[in-house]
Design a protein around this motif. Structure first.
Motif, mmCIF file in Angstrom:
data_model
loop_
_atom_site.group_PDB
_atom_site.id
_atom_site.type_symbol
_atom_site.label_atom_id
_atom_site.label_comp_id
_atom_site.label_asym_id
_atom_site.label_seq_id
_atom_site.Cartn_x
_atom_site.Cartn_y
_atom_site.Cartn_z
ATOM 1 N N UNK A 1 -82.401 -8.297 -98.926
ATOM 2 C CA UNK A 1 -83.729 -8.842 -99.257
ATOM 3 C C UNK A 1 -84.782 -8.230 -98.342
ATOM 4 N N UNK A 2 -84.477 -8.159 -97.057
ATOM 5 C CA UNK A 2 -85.429 -7.567 -96.112
ATOM 6 C C UNK A 2 -85.638 -6.090 -96.415
ATOM 7 N N UNK A 3 -84.576 -5.366 -96.705
ATOM 8 C CA UNK A 3 -84.693 -3.938 -97.020
ATOM 9 C C UNK A 3 -85.544 -3.718 -98.271
ATOM 10 N N UNK A 4 -85.396 -4.597 -99.255
ATOM 11 C CA UNK A 4 -86.184 -4.491 -100.486
ATOM 12 C C UNK A 4 -87.661 -4.722 -100.198
ATOM 13 N N UNK B 1 -93.536 -0.181 -98.051
ATOM 14 C CA UNK B 1 -93.667 1.229 -97.665
ATOM 15 C C UNK B 1 -94.127 2.081 -98.835
ATOM 16 N N UNK B 2 -93.625 1.794 -100.029
ATOM 17 C CA UNK B 2 -94.059 2.541 -101.210
ATOM 18 C C UNK B 2 -95.548 2.335 -101.461
ATOM 19 N N UNK B 3 -96.025 1.121 -101.206
ATOM 20 C CA UNK B 3 -97.450 0.860 -101.369
ATOM 21 C C UNK B 3 -98.296 1.661 -100.406
ATOM 22 N N UNK B 4 -97.788 1.871 -99.182
ATOM 23 C CA UNK B 4 -98.498 2.668 -98.185
ATOM 24 C C UNK B 4 -98.470 4.144 -98.559
ATOM 25 N N UNK B 5 -97.330 4.616 -99.043
ATOM 26 C CA UNK B 5 -97.152 6.042 -99.319
ATOM 27 C C UNK B 5 -97.991 6.539 -100.485
ATOM 28 N N UNK C 1 -93.957 -6.588 -91.373
ATOM 29 C CA UNK C 1 -92.700 -7.004 -92.000
ATOM 30 C C UNK C 1 -91.500 -6.435 -91.271
ATOM 31 N N UNK C 2 -91.666 -5.266 -90.673
ATOM 32 C CA UNK C 2 -90.546 -4.628 -89.984
ATOM 33 C C UNK C 2 -90.481 -4.989 -88.505
ATOM 34 N N UNK C 3 -91.634 -5.184 -87.850
ATOM 35 C CA UNK C 3 -91.656 -5.234 -86.395
ATOM 36 C C UNK C 3 -92.150 -6.536 -85.777
#
Length: 209
Positions: free
Chosen positions: A92-95, A101-105, A122-124
């Protein structure tokens, strides 16, 4: 010997059905934090009442954020958690991280600053140690690469300028964003920014602390 994720049949089937109905009819906001984790664990451990375990996990890690970002080994130390249930939490966290990240890229980073902050938080945000990452941007301020440079201790993490320069040359980076979190609030951000900006020469360098 039975797997530690399994136990005798329980009478929570009706409760689980009520959670499912609440989710279907009203969405995730209708569920308490422990109910979200409870239902997630129920998918991995279907023959067990997962409510006590969900509450124990949230107490141990201080909430959903801390639980999702906890490492595999730390979660495994909680009684009742095995590989299947840990994997359910981590996937769930990886998703979530992949979605953010896709939104940023997909767009210039400096024009979508909030999306970048959401991704990094979300990551840190809930880590118990300092983490350092370097975001490499192209001339259009789009994300080329997000490099996780490593984790440190509760109040420090190493940054290797030579490795950053080498990586920037490999990628042809036009700009860099240095990112690190503060598990215990310190005043190292300005020092880090100035020190590494000098070492990186003419590169445009930003810092998120």
């Amino acid at each position: 010997m039975a797997n530690k994720e399994e136990s005798a049949p329980h009478d929570g089937v009706g409760h689980r059905a009520r959670l499912r109905r609440k989710l279907a009819e009203s969405g995730g906001d209708a569920l308490h934090d422990h109910e979200l984790i409870e239902y997630l664990l129920a998918l991995a451990i279907p023959r067990r009442d997962t409510k006590p375990l969900a509450k124990a996990l949230l107490r141990e890690f201080g909430g959903i954020g801390g639980l999702m970002t906890a490492d595999w080994q730390s979660i495994a130390r909680v009684p009742g958690m095995g590989d299947t249930s840990i994997a359910a939490i981590k996937i769930v966290h990886a998703t979530l991280i992949r979605m953010l990240r896709n939104g940023v890229a997909e767009k210039p980073v400096l024009a979508s600053w909030q999306a970048l902050l959401d991704y990094l938080r979300a990551d840190m945000a809930f880590l118990s140690v300092e983490r350092v990452r370097v975001l490499h941007l192209n001339a259009r301020n789009q994300l080329l690469r997000d490099d996780h440079m490593g984790d440190g201790s509760v109040d420090q993490a190493a940054i290797y300028t030579r490795e950053i320069i080498k990586r920037a040359m490999e990628l042809g980076s036009a700009s860099l964003i240095l990112v690190h979190n503060h598990p215990t609030r310190s005043n190292r951000s300005r020092w880090i920014t100035h020190k590494h900006a000098e070492s990186l020469g003419n590169s445009r360098i930003f810092s998120l602390a």
